[in-house]
Design an enzyme around this catalytic site. Structure first.
Site, mmCIF file in Angstrom:
data_model
loop_
_atom_site.group_PDB
_atom_site.id
_atom_site.type_symbol
_atom_site.label_atom_id
_atom_site.label_comp_id
_atom_site.label_asym_id
_atom_site.label_seq_id
_atom_site.Cartn_x
_atom_site.Cartn_y
_atom_site.Cartn_z
ATOM 1 N N HIS A 78 0.842 -1.205 0.000
ATOM 2 C CA HIS A 78 0.000 0.000 0.000
ATOM 3 C C HIS A 78 0.876 1.253 0.000
ATOM 4 C CE1 HIS A 78 -2.844 3.093 1.298
ATOM 5 N NE2 HIS A 78 -2.054 3.337 2.332
ATOM 6 N N ASP A 107 6.678 21.216 -26.827
ATOM 7 C CA ASP A 107 6.504 19.911 -26.196
ATOM 8 C C ASP A 107 7.538 19.835 -25.090
ATOM 9 O OD1 ASP A 107 6.410 16.918 -25.770
ATOM 10 O OD2 ASP A 107 5.083 17.064 -27.497
ATOM 11 N N TRP A 142 7.133 0.123 3.863
ATOM 12 C CA TRP A 142 7.571 0.850 2.661
ATOM 13 C C TRP A 142 8.963 1.423 2.872
ATOM 14 C CZ3 TRP A 142 8.799 5.970 1.322
ATOM 15 C CH2 TRP A 142 8.680 6.911 2.342
ATOM 16 N N SER A 170 13.004 5.620 -14.248
ATOM 17 C CA SER A 170 11.894 6.391 -14.801
ATOM 18 C C SER A 170 11.835 7.790 -14.186
ATOM 19 C CB SER A 170 10.605 5.628 -14.561
ATOM 20 O OG SER A 170 9.510 6.489 -14.493
ATOM 21 N N SER A 171 11.937 7.872 -12.854
ATOM 22 C CA SER A 171 11.841 9.189 -12.214
ATOM 23 C C SER A 171 12.986 10.093 -12.611
ATOM 24 C CB SER A 171 11.892 9.068 -10.699
ATOM 25 O OG SER A 171 10.848 8.324 -10.232
ATOM 26 N N HIS A 254 13.577 11.801 3.220
ATOM 27 C CA HIS A 254 12.986 13.084 3.547
ATOM 28 C C HIS A 254 12.811 13.990 2.332
ATOM 29 C CE1 HIS A 254 11.109 16.077 5.880
ATOM 30 N NE2 HIS A 254 11.820 16.918 5.158
ATOM 31 N N GLU A 256 12.304 13.024 -0.473
ATOM 32 C CA GLU A 256 11.198 12.378 -1.175
ATOM 33 C C GLU A 256 9.846 12.917 -0.706
ATOM 34 O OE1 GLU A 256 10.715 10.294 -3.624
ATOM 35 O OE2 GLU A 256 8.622 9.799 -3.224
ATOM 36 N N TYR A 258 9.234 15.807 0.297
ATOM 37 C CA TYR A 258 9.066 17.136 -0.300
ATOM 38 C C TYR A 258 8.816 17.051 -1.788
ATOM 39 C CZ TYR A 258 9.489 19.322 4.039
ATOM 40 O OH TYR A 258 9.209 19.699 5.310
ATOM 41 N N SER A 269 -0.886 27.462 -5.370
ATOM 42 C CA SER A 269 -0.472 28.829 -5.688
ATOM 43 C C SER A 269 -1.011 29.269 -7.045
ATOM 44 C CB SER A 269 1.048 28.946 -5.693
ATOM 45 O OG SER A 269 1.554 28.577 -4.440
ATOM 46 N N HIS A 303 15.499 13.165 11.547
ATOM 47 C CA HIS A 303 14.353 13.299 12.443
ATOM 48 C C HIS A 303 13.462 12.056 12.387
ATOM 49 C CE1 HIS A 303 12.199 15.662 9.002
ATOM 50 N NE2 HIS A 303 11.972 14.379 8.871
ATOM 51 N N HIS A 304 13.722 11.178 11.438
ATOM 52 C CA HIS A 304 13.005 9.904 11.418
ATOM 53 C C HIS A 304 13.685 8.877 12.310
ATOM 54 C CE1 HIS A 304 10.379 11.047 8.053
ATOM 55 N NE2 HIS A 304 11.409 11.762 7.661
ATOM 56 N N THR A 329 7.873 27.211 5.323
ATOM 57 C CA THR A 329 6.537 26.641 5.132
ATOM 58 C C THR A 329 5.488 27.631 5.616
ATOM 59 O OG1 THR A 329 7.554 24.516 5.603
ATOM 60 C CG2 THR A 329 5.174 24.558 5.438
ATOM 61 N N LYS A 332 4.758 30.312 3.193
ATOM 62 C CA LYS A 332 3.833 29.912 2.141
ATOM 63 C C LYS A 332 2.392 29.989 2.609
ATOM 64 C CE LYS A 332 6.620 27.114 -0.727
ATOM 65 N NZ LYS A 332 6.016 27.664 -1.925
ATOM 66 N N ARG A 451 2.013 1.586 15.202
ATOM 67 C CA ARG A 451 1.631 1.463 13.793
ATOM 68 C C ARG A 451 2.038 0.088 13.272
ATOM 69 N NH1 ARG A 451 6.175 5.103 10.596
ATOM 70 N NH2 ARG A 451 5.117 4.276 8.769
HETATM 71 C C1 HEM Z 1 6.118 20.969 8.426
HETATM 72 C C2 HEM Z 1 7.013 20.179 8.011
HETATM 73 C C3 HEM Z 1 7.201 18.749 8.495
HETATM 74 C C4 HEM Z 1 7.813 18.328 9.613
HETATM 75 C C5 HEM Z 1 8.416 19.203 10.677
HETATM 76 C C6 HEM Z 1 7.796 16.893 9.591
HETATM 77 C C7 HEM Z 1 8.363 16.071 10.564
HETATM 78 C C8 HEM Z 1 8.305 14.707 10.575
HETATM 79 C C9 HEM Z 1 8.930 13.859 11.540
HETATM 80 C C10 HEM Z 1 9.768 14.343 12.710
HETATM 81 C C11 HEM Z 1 8.651 12.569 11.223
HETATM 82 C C12 HEM Z 1 9.139 11.317 11.939
HETATM 83 C C13 HEM Z 1 8.174 10.853 12.943
HETATM 84 C C14 HEM Z 1 8.565 9.558 13.544
HETATM 85 O O1 HEM Z 1 8.750 8.562 12.816
HETATM 86 O O2 HEM Z 1 8.688 9.520 14.778
HETATM 87 C C15 HEM Z 1 7.839 12.602 10.050
HETATM 88 C C16 HEM Z 1 7.352 11.474 9.414
HETATM 89 C C17 HEM Z 1 6.816 11.496 8.151
HETATM 90 N N1 HEM Z 1 6.534 12.622 7.407
HETATM 91 FE FE1 HEM Z 1 6.737 14.535 8.015
HETATM 92 N N2 HEM Z 1 7.151 16.459 8.491
HETATM 93 C C18 HEM Z 1 6.775 17.578 7.784
HETATM 94 C C19 HEM Z 1 6.121 17.586 6.579
HETATM 95 C C20 HEM Z 1 5.868 16.472 5.839
HETATM 96 C C21 HEM Z 1 5.384 16.488 4.491
HETATM 97 C C22 HEM Z 1 5.088 17.741 3.703
HETATM 98 C C23 HEM Z 1 5.276 15.198 4.103
HETATM 99 C C24 HEM Z 1 4.832 14.609 2.780
HETATM 100 C C25 HEM Z 1 4.128 15.168 1.893
HETATM 101 C C26 HEM Z 1 5.663 14.372 5.197
HETATM 102 C C27 HEM Z 1 5.658 12.997 5.165
HETATM 103 C C28 HEM Z 1 6.064 12.204 6.192
HETATM 104 C C29 HEM Z 1 6.042 10.770 6.155
HETATM 105 C C30 HEM Z 1 5.607 9.901 4.968
HETATM 106 C C31 HEM Z 1 6.490 10.326 7.392
HETATM 107 C C32 HEM Z 1 6.532 8.897 7.884
HETATM 108 C C33 HEM Z 1 7.635 8.089 7.374
HETATM 109 C C34 HEM Z 1 7.540 6.702 7.937
HETATM 110 O O3 HEM Z 1 6.898 5.859 7.307
HETATM 111 O O4 HEM Z 1 8.117 6.456 8.993
HETATM 112 N N3 HEM Z 1 6.011 15.171 6.244
HETATM 113 N N4 HEM Z 1 7.637 13.912 9.659
HETATM 114 CU CU LIG Z 2 11.164 13.753 7.162
#
Ligand code: HEM
Ligand SMILES: [Cu+2]
Lengths: 526, 294
Positions: A78, A107, A142, A170-171, A254, A256, A258, A269, A303-304, A329, A332, A451
């Protein structure tokens, strides 16, 4: 060059192959964009049906529908499908359709490469999905952390790795195409700072892609050799380190995320100024904010990994850098609000999705800030709170922006107005169900529900039931969108060249539907 | 830029090559996936290998066909200066993505050397890691004795690696001379220097293979000899694959030169190959420094 290209039959501007050949051999950015969009939607439904099974299993505590291993396969696939198969291709499809029209180019710069980039994707996902029937699909999440994906792999690692490799190819090719098109094919007079913000965000996203997709390719390669050829990158007994996997993965991961949100910024916008009938507030600050977000995204990856036992200095560095991202951010979000401020706003469907985006994405940003604080992340990490966070930014963020874009440009693509009533139904059903689906996940996470788990303690039962109901409702609501699109392609009120009176940009100067070839001679920009 | 240039931007007609290429990648990825996952299993070699080979055959067919297509379009003057700029930019960003690919492996190398190996021996806050897991383990680089006890020998920088460095650096210079000759339209010198570059590239690959044989047969340095062997072979191996690809590109360019292609003003194919070659060279210098010497 004096040789005119018009003497070649295929360059006649009306030329278009017919039948299946048109789609297989095409070099036309609109055809390729359409294929990307349909592919993304099909993948969205595929990944979505997996989510339905996941939510059905989680409807009640206890194991009832699937066994835990299959549950893990479902969550993994998923996630992979939604990220690499739905959101990213949908944005690439929008880029293909709109960028050449917005900058007055004939094009994409490298049309054949463009076709190749697209056609790799269905094949890549065929491989990924076929692993369900070849001894089990990936079941390691994932994020495919080692050693789950190496020592403890269920044998799907090799298929997974090679599928990711070709998705990466591809990407990267897609991104190179976007960059070259924007750098090289802008109409005379279209300086960088006159480009629509939509184009800017895709430009910057493309840079992120070519910088990090190769790193992903590298890390999956190490995974492959660790699993099958005895290397020790992620194996401590050979001097490596499983945590090293996480560093390399999140160095890709990370940026990714963005990659999946910057284009969304570009879309809203575009739509918000249109329906507020005002110019975008702070255009140049938007450009700088996007660039600094892109830059910062390279130095926040850990931070992950706050709970992996990094040295204290690392925890602090990554915490502060992450919190810093809130600044651009915030710029914006305030710019979007300032754009709407005192505008003569009308609430067409694209605008409704855009406003929902601004509010709900901000909720996701706030939960991101909570997660970014290392000491409290020890509590939140690996709970449903994280799931709530990234679904707010990805579903009500990226996906809602894609819907905004689709409704905004459907008249341009099909030549017909969409059915407003149905579209509004789609919006309201999605909006309500998506919050029912994801908002309680915050509480579940704060209360400690982990989770990626097929069963849970009894005290989580009520919220989970609500979440599942929201999930089914959200899933069904997406079928309304399918109906809207099909109806809109089939017929409907004829769309004028510019159906939205506040809209600006070159794409509205051509008729609807946009002719097969636009701008064989570049328009004048002033 | 004038309007005129835009008018002649060449949008190619439908082409069968991309879909053939996608099919080829499918066969390669699926075949390789199946093949690799069967390693060591009873069903080893059950058909997947053929799929992989088919894919490789198709990809070669596709590359040859596609490039022939592009060359003939280019030779018949369909490309404007703007089109060449697209190609050049595309190629440079492609090389950039290759750089990032190597970054991942260099990153792994530095991480192991600076962090994970010392940590495993109890450095930093990891006293207990050392004491509990592998109390005997001593940090060192090259890591010739792994925590689990596997032993190997380190590859010195003198001898073949040094020779290879000289070969590759020289080849970069000769590639540059060939470019200068092309700019002056001195075809004899162009052929000469391009030829030398190719020979140097091939000798590099030859000695690299010698070095691998030496490592496997006499030094017990293998892909599975712990993190040192992993980083050594993955970095030099991927580099070697890139040298091979670069040499093939140079050979194609050489044949085109023999056919009289390229002019002092219009020679994208040549430039692309030579850029790639310089890139491979720079990577080698870094490798030599961080994998062999330091
Ligand atoms: C305001 C800005 C953001 C901050 C400060 C932020 C911060 C964080 C942090 C600290 C985690 C880790 C949490 C943990 O595993 O304990 C996290 C996870 C995640 N964030 Fe964000 N994030 C932000 C914006 C975004 C955006 C814009 C996206 C995607 C469009 C995103 C997608 C994700 C995803 C997919 C995970 C989980 C990854 C996983 O599977 O472990 N985040 N974020
Ligand atoms: Cu991140």
């Amino acid at each position: 060059m004096t040789t005119s290209t018009t003497d070649m039959a295929h360059d006649d501007h009306g030329y278009m192959a017919t039948g299946i050949k048109r789609w297989l051999f095409t070099t036309n950015h609109k055809d390729i964009g359409t294929m990307y969009l349909w592919f993304a939607f099909i993948m969205f439904l595929t990944g979505g049906s997996m989510a339905m099974v996941i939510r059905a299993e989680l409807f009640q505590p206890g194991l009832q529908i699937v066994n835990p291993d299959f549950f893990n396969q479902l969550t993994t696939v998923h996630g992979l499908i939604m990220v690499f198969g739905a959101i990213m291709p949908a944005f690439t499809g929008l880029a293909n359709w709109m960028i050449p029209m917005m900058i007055g180019a004939p094009d994409m710069a490298l049309p054949r490469l463009n076709n190749w980039s697209f056609w790799i994707l269905p094949f890549a996902f065929t491989i990924l999905l076929s692993s369900f029937f070849l001894g089990g699909a990936p079941n390691f999440g994932w994020t495919f952390y080692a050693p789950l994906s190496t020592t403890y792999s269920n044998g799907s690692t090799a298929f997974f790795v090679f599928a990711v490799h070709i998705m990466g190819i591809s990407s990267i090719m897609g991104a190179i195409n976007v960059i070259v098109t924007i750098m090289n094919l802008r109409a005379p007079g279209m300086t960088y700072m006159k480009m629509p913000l939509f184009v800017w965000t895709f430009f910057i996203t493309a840079y992120l892609l070519i910088a990090v997709m190769p790193v992903l390719a590298g890390v999956v390669t190490m995974l492959l050799t660790d699993t099958y050829f005895g290397t020790s990158f992620f194996d401590a007994s050979g001097g490596g380190d499983p945590v090293m996997f996480q560093h390399i993965f999140w160095f890709f991961g990370h940026p990714e995320v963005y990659i999946m949100i910057l284009p969304a910024f570009g879309i809203v916008s575009t739509t918000i100024p249109t329906f507020s009938r005002k110019k975008l507030f702070g255009y140049s600050s938007m450009v700088y904010a996007t660039s600094s977000i892109a830059f910062l995204s390279f130095i926040v990856w850990a931070h992950h990994m706050f709970t992996t036992g990094m040295p204290l200095i690392g925890e602090l560095f990554f915490m502060y850098c992450t919190l810093l991202i809130a600044v651009p951010t915030g710029v914006k979000v305030f710019n979007w609000m300032a754009t709407m401020w005192r505008g003569s706003i009308s609430f067409e469907v694209p605008m409704m999705f855009s406003i929902a985006f601004v509010i709900l994405f901000t909720i996701g940003g706030f939960s991101g800030l909570m997660l970014a604080m290392a000491p409290v992340d020890f509590q939140y990490h690996d709970t449903y709170f994280v799931v709530a966070h990234f679904h707010y930014v990805l579903v009500t963020g990226s996906l809602f922006s894609i819907y905004a874009a689709a409704y905004y440009w459907l008249p341009k693509w099909t030549g017909h107005m969409f059915n407003e009533t149905l579209a509004k139904a789609h919006f309201w059903c999605s909006l309500i169900s998506v919050n029912l689906l994801f908002f309680p996940m915050h509480f579940l996470g704060l209360a400690g529900m982990p989770r990626r788990i097929p069963d849970y303690a009894l005290q989580f039962a009520d919220f989970n039931m609500w979440v599942s109901i929201g999930g089914f409702a959200f899933g069904l609501s997406q079928l309304i969108f399918l109906a809207v699109v099909i109806k809109c392609i089939r017929g409907g009120e004829k769309a004028p060249a510019k159906p939205w009176d506040g809209a600006e940009g070159l794409e509205w100067t051509v008729p609807s539907p946009a002719p097969y070839h636009t701008f064989s001679t570049p328009p004048k920009i002033d | 830029m004038t309007t005129k240039e835009y008018e002649s931007y060449y949008v190619p007609a439908d082409s069968q090559w991309p879909i053939i290429g996608a099919l080829a990648l499918f066969c390669i990825a699926f075949g390789a996936g199946g093949f690799v996952s069967q390693i060591g299993a009873e069903t080893e070699g059950s058909g997947w290998g053929y799929l992989l080979m088919t894919g490789i055959a198709i990809v070669i067919y596709m590359i040859v066909g596609w490039i022939a297509n592009v060359i003939s379009e280019s030779m018949s003057g369909l490309y404007s200066e703007q089109m060449s700029a697209s190609f050049r930019q595309g190629m440079s960003w492609f090389i950039f993505s290759e750089v990032m690919f190597f970054c991942a492996f260099f990153g792994a190398l530095f991480y192991a050397r600076v962090l994970s190996v010392p940590w495993l021996a109890g450095d930093g806050a990891n006293v207990m890691t050392g004491a509990v897991l592998w109390p005997e383990f001593q940090a060192a680089w090259p890591l010739i004795k792994t925590p689990a006890g596997g032993e190997t020998q380190a590859m010195g920088w003198f001898g073949l690696p040094l020779l290879n460095t000289v070969l590759l650096l020289t080849s970069s210079v000769t590639a540059h001379f060939a470019h200068l000759a092309l700019l002056k339209n001195d075809r004899t010198k162009l052929k000469l220097f391009l030829g030398i570059t190719i020979i140097l590239g091939i000798s590099f690959m030859f000695f690299q293979v010698e070095e691998y044989i030496e490592a496997y047969q006499h030094m017990n340095l293998r892909l599975d000899s712990g993190i040192y062997g992993s980083t050594f072979f993955m970095l030099t191996g991927f580099h070697g694959m890139h040298v091979t690809l670069g040499t093939v590109m140079l050979i194609v360019v050489f044949m085109r030169v023999l056919k009289g292609h390229f002019t002092p003003t219009d020679h994208f194919g040549f430039e692309a190959a030579s850029w790639y070659w310089h890139f491979v060279d720079v990577v080698w210098v870094l490798l030599f420094l961080f994998v062999y010497i330091l």
